[in-house]
Design an enzyme around this catalytic site. Sequence first.
Site, mmCIF file in Angstrom:
data_model
loop_
_atom_site.group_PDB
_atom_site.id
_atom_site.type_symbol
_atom_site.label_atom_id
_atom_site.label_comp_id
_atom_site.label_asym_id
_atom_site.label_seq_id
_atom_site.Cartn_x
_atom_site.Cartn_y
_atom_site.Cartn_z
ATOM 1 N N HIS A 1 0.857 -1.193 0.000
ATOM 2 C CA HIS A 1 0.000 0.000 0.000
ATOM 3 C C HIS A 1 0.887 1.236 0.000
ATOM 4 C CE1 HIS A 1 -4.113 1.749 1.098
ATOM 5 N NE2 HIS A 1 -3.290 2.798 1.006
ATOM 6 N N GLU B 1 -10.655 3.291 7.354
ATOM 7 C CA GLU B 1 -9.669 4.335 7.664
ATOM 8 C C GLU B 1 -10.386 5.561 8.216
ATOM 9 O OE1 GLU B 1 -6.048 6.821 5.458
ATOM 10 O OE2 GLU B 1 -7.709 6.016 4.270
#
Length: 379
Positions: free
Chosen positions: A26, A223
């Site tokens: 990521h 998130e």
Amino acid sequence: MSAPDQEYRLPDGGPSIAALPKVSLHDHLDGGLRPSTILELADEAGIALPASDATGLTEWFASAVAGASLVDYLKRFDVTNAVMQTAPALRRVAHEFVLDLAADGVIHGEVRWGPSLHTRGGLSLDEAVEAVQAGFDDATRDLAERGHHVGVGQILCALRNESPVASLEIAQLALRHRVGEGSGGVLGFDIAGPEAGFPPAAHREAFDLLQAEFLPVTVHAGEADGLTSIRGALIDGHALRLGHGVRIADDISILRDTGDATTVGLGPIATWVRDREIALELSPTSNLQTGAFASRGDDFDDHPFDLLYQLGFRVTVNTDNRLMSATSLSRELALLAQAFDYGLDDFERFQQNAAASAFLPLEERDALADRIALGFAEA
């Protein structure tokens, strides 16, 4: 291949963390530019910047994201994307990006970016993808000539706050450039951008197409939004990995705490993610900066990383945006070791988790796992 800015080691010493083989799952292309490159590209394009030298620009990015919400954090990309609007600029940025990964010990990187953000200068979506791939190919060839072999592939991002038509277009783009199609290097698909209020269900047509064509998907979720977002990533997005996924911890409850032992319970979403070994693409520094675990505290050691690790989730360590967070994989590992007393065995487990979750064929994942095992055995 430039050397990392700082050499990180475990608190009790040991080998340089940068020398250890690592996997990056990521990492955003437009979040990892060299400040000196931004300055040069901006000068060529006549773009005004908030600082006139590399040090000042680095400090501006760091100060701008400190304590920011995800929405405010994302505004920093206006600067980096502005200088990435031509094929030569994209090719250069991609080339340097891979060199910098290699300098930090990364042997396999999956680099995500949103092609639709790079067409303002007249590039087509296909031309943008081809420019980035050319930069990756330049870098891997340069590194191979020096005996350093790095695998790298693209993950194309659609923007979750744009229309379903736009996300379908990026899904189709990903399929046209997937690995095995001509010179394509696309390994997977993602949706990124503001999370709350923009559910994966809005992009179901893109996700269904990708599932039908067997292209792997990771979805930013958990998130800046909670369990509903994670559920949508799994059900509507068919996600094989969760981009961050920090708030999966919201589905974990303490049932009993005797002081000597703690018993926890996992809700249905957390149970599914753990039992199916769906990788969590955790990025501790970025998660702290965007307040992804603010309900648990505002210090690095409040991150639920260790809780998830101890409970058997497939945790992986990532940087998210190396420029915005002034970080590297080596730094993230060093900070985790300091916070949770991790050692080399833990570091190896995190890398093996990432290798097992890479969007690669089984044989290549096995080979990657062998390289990691050998590298740690020799450390």
